[in-house]
Design a protein around this motif. Structure first.
Motif, PDB file in Angstrom:
ATOM      1  N   GLU A 155       0.687  -0.914  -0.410  1.00 49.37           N
ATOM      2  CA  GLU A 155      -0.444   0.303  -0.307  1.00 49.37           C
ATOM      3  C   GLU A 155       1.142   1.039   0.199  1.00 49.37           C
ATOM      4  N   LEU A 156       0.430   2.535  -0.848  1.00 50.17           N
ATOM      5  CA  LEU A 156       1.002   3.197  -0.292  1.00 50.17           C
ATOM      6  C   LEU A 156       0.899   4.684   0.740  1.00 50.17           C
ATOM      7  N   CYS A 157       1.276   4.944   1.200  1.00 46.87           N
ATOM      8  CA  CYS A 157       1.072   6.454   2.345  1.00 46.87           C
ATOM      9  C   CYS A 157       2.811   7.048   2.909  1.00 46.87           C
ATOM     10  N   GLY A 158       2.657   7.616   3.549  1.00 47.88           N
ATOM     11  CA  GLY A 158       3.679   8.854   4.393  1.00 47.88           C
ATOM     12  C   GLY A 158       3.238   9.970   2.829  1.00 47.88           C
ATOM     13  N   VAL A 159       2.012  10.789   2.543  1.00 54.14           N
ATOM     14  CA  VAL A 159       2.868  11.390   1.233  1.00 54.14           C
ATOM     15  C   VAL A 159       3.188  12.632   2.292  1.00 54.14           C
ATOM     16  N   ALA A 160       4.309  12.993   1.421  1.00 50.41           N
ATOM     17  CA  ALA A 160       4.026  14.425   2.279  1.00 50.41           C
ATOM     18  C   ALA A 160       5.535  15.820   1.310  1.00 50.41           C
ATOM     19  N   PHE A 161       4.583  16.485   1.253  1.00 51.12           N
ATOM     20  CA  PHE A 161       5.742  17.162   0.437  1.00 51.12           C
ATOM     21  C   PHE A 161       6.832  18.925   1.104  1.00 51.12           C
ATOM     22  N   ASN A 162       8.060  18.128   0.621  1.00 51.44           N
ATOM     23  CA  ASN A 162       8.980  19.319   1.475  1.00 51.44           C
ATOM     24  C   ASN A 162       8.263  20.438   1.745  1.00 51.44           C
ATOM     25  N   PRO A 163       9.194  21.545   2.277  1.00 53.37           N
ATOM     26  CA  PRO A 163       8.817  22.861   2.788  1.00 53.37           C
ATOM     27  C   PRO A 163       8.367  23.967   1.607  1.00 53.37           C
ATOM     28  N   ALA A 164       9.707  23.589   0.587  1.00 53.70           N
ATOM     29  CA  ALA A 164       9.862  24.137  -0.861  1.00 53.70           C
ATOM     30  C   ALA A 164       8.339  23.733  -1.619  1.00 53.70           C
TER      31      ALA A 164
END
Length: 382
Positions: free
Chosen positions: A343-352
């Motif tokens: 399963e896919l998880c943990g989606v997050a963008f860096n600050p920029a």
């Protein structure tokens, strides 16, 4: 006719049309989202990592479960799940939960410099159980949630300098995700049960989650209200069963707050909800039963970009992260091949906002020891 089936008929052009109240801006999602073309174009052939991406995007593997993170002495945890990024000078930190049972769970962190090179990796929480998703706070801590009966929420330090703190005041239940609302000074919480609830925690002092009031969303006569949970400890009566009229959600998953709205997902009915906290209104932002050929199934973790796009990871489906745009379009953003047992998880963008992080929890092996954590770079809309 059940309401969702009636709405589906309307969306597909059969029967009466349905109007949803919304304001379409670059920070608001039109409801409900419909299948359409991605703003990034079609997915290209899989790259060397087995990931199909739009033209102009690339992926790299950052860490593999049970293996040492390159350039460090830290062994990456098994079953990576929810995650978030935190600014760190000119670099940033990505934290990642470990959804492992029997006290084997916790949280690890990857530290990056300004050029996106990993400069460190370390543990910030250990000895917990099934740390699934969570949420970042405005004061730069990570709330890690235990997805187990009578589970806790833990507040952790992404830098690893401060000891983690267990937060009983946020209730004991099968926690999934947390989303901080700095405008109303509350924390929204989802519950991963087929008859779960949607909660908010009102701290006595904003910035200190050690004391406060746990409330549950109640629906009566079509009106919504927040009612105090009498016993946040959840024993002997579980929190979801303590308040008459508490609105039931089928398998609460990820949560993300932005500009007056908390978006959260429910896996049992493949929906993305939009709780308009300003007007105390609950809308359906996406439902796979309300569009033709729905690309998004098995909804799970969710995050957003500053441009207004939402990114939703799949637990199941065809292993995609899908985008929901402010102009009412849902489409695949990426697809991972050869990992159908994950399963896919943990989606997050860096600050920029120019790098997206996510994990495949069980990778190609289908086991918790096979997890892989990735980074995607490219011309993200900002």
């Amino acid at each position: 006719m059940e309401r969702r089936h009636f709405l589906r008929a309307a969306v597909l052009g059969v029967g009466t049309s349905v109007a949803f109240g919304f304001s379409v801006t670059r920070e608001a999602i039109a409801y409900p989202a419909k299948t359409g073309p991605s703003p990034y174009g079609a997915l290209q052939a899989a790259d060397a990592n087995g990931i199909m991406l739009p033209s102009g995007f690339t992926s790299r593997v950052l860490a593999r479960s049970t293996q040492t993170v390159p350039g460090t002495s830290h062994t990456w945890h098994g079953a990576p799940d929810g995650g978030a990024c935190f600014a760190d000078g000119t670099g940033w930190i990505y934290v990642s939960n470990a959804e492992l049972g029997s006290g084997a769970g916790g949280v690890s962190a990857l530290k990056f410099d300004a050029s996106a090179q990993i400069t460190g990796a370390y543990t910030i929480l250990s000895g917990t159980t099934r740390n699934c998703s969570g949420g970042a706070t405005p004061w730069n801590t990570w709330l890690s949630c235990e997805e187990t009966d009578l589970g806790y929420v833990y507040e952790t330090d992404p830098w690893g300098a401060k000891a983690p703190v267990r937060l009983p005041a946020l209730g004991r239940f099968k926690h999934e995700a947390a989303a901080a609302d700095p405008d109303r000074k509350v924390i929204y919480l989802t519950e991963d049960e087929s008859n779960g609830c949607f909660y908010r925690f009102v701290p006595t002092t904003w910035g200190d989650l050690s004391a406060g009031t746990l409330q549950v969303l109640v629906e009566s006569g079509g009106a919504l209200s927040w009612v105090n949970v009498p016993d946040p400890d959840g024993s002997p009566t579980r929190t979801r069963s303590q308040v008459s009229g508490a609105k039931v959600f089928n398998g609460g998953e990820g949560a993300f707050y932005r500009n007056g709205t908390c978006f959260f997902t429910t896996k049992g009915d493949n929906r993305v909800w939009a709780y308009d906290a300003v007007n105390n209104v609950l809308n359906i932002a996406y439902d796979d039963n309300l569009t033709a050929n729905p690309p998004l199934t098995g909804v799970d973790n969710i995050t957003g970009a500053s441009v207004g796009d939402l990114y939703v990871a799949e637990d199941g489906g065809n292993m995609e992260i899908c985008i929901i745009t402010p102009d009412d379009i849902v489409a695949p953003f990426l697809r991972v091949n050869g990992q159908s047992g994950s399963e896919l998880c943990g989606v997050a963008f860096n600050p920029a906002g120019d790098r997206l992080y996510f994990s495949s929890q069980r990778g190609t092996t289908g086991s918790s020891s096979g997890g892989i954590t990735y980074e995607v770079t490219g011309p993200f809309r900002r």
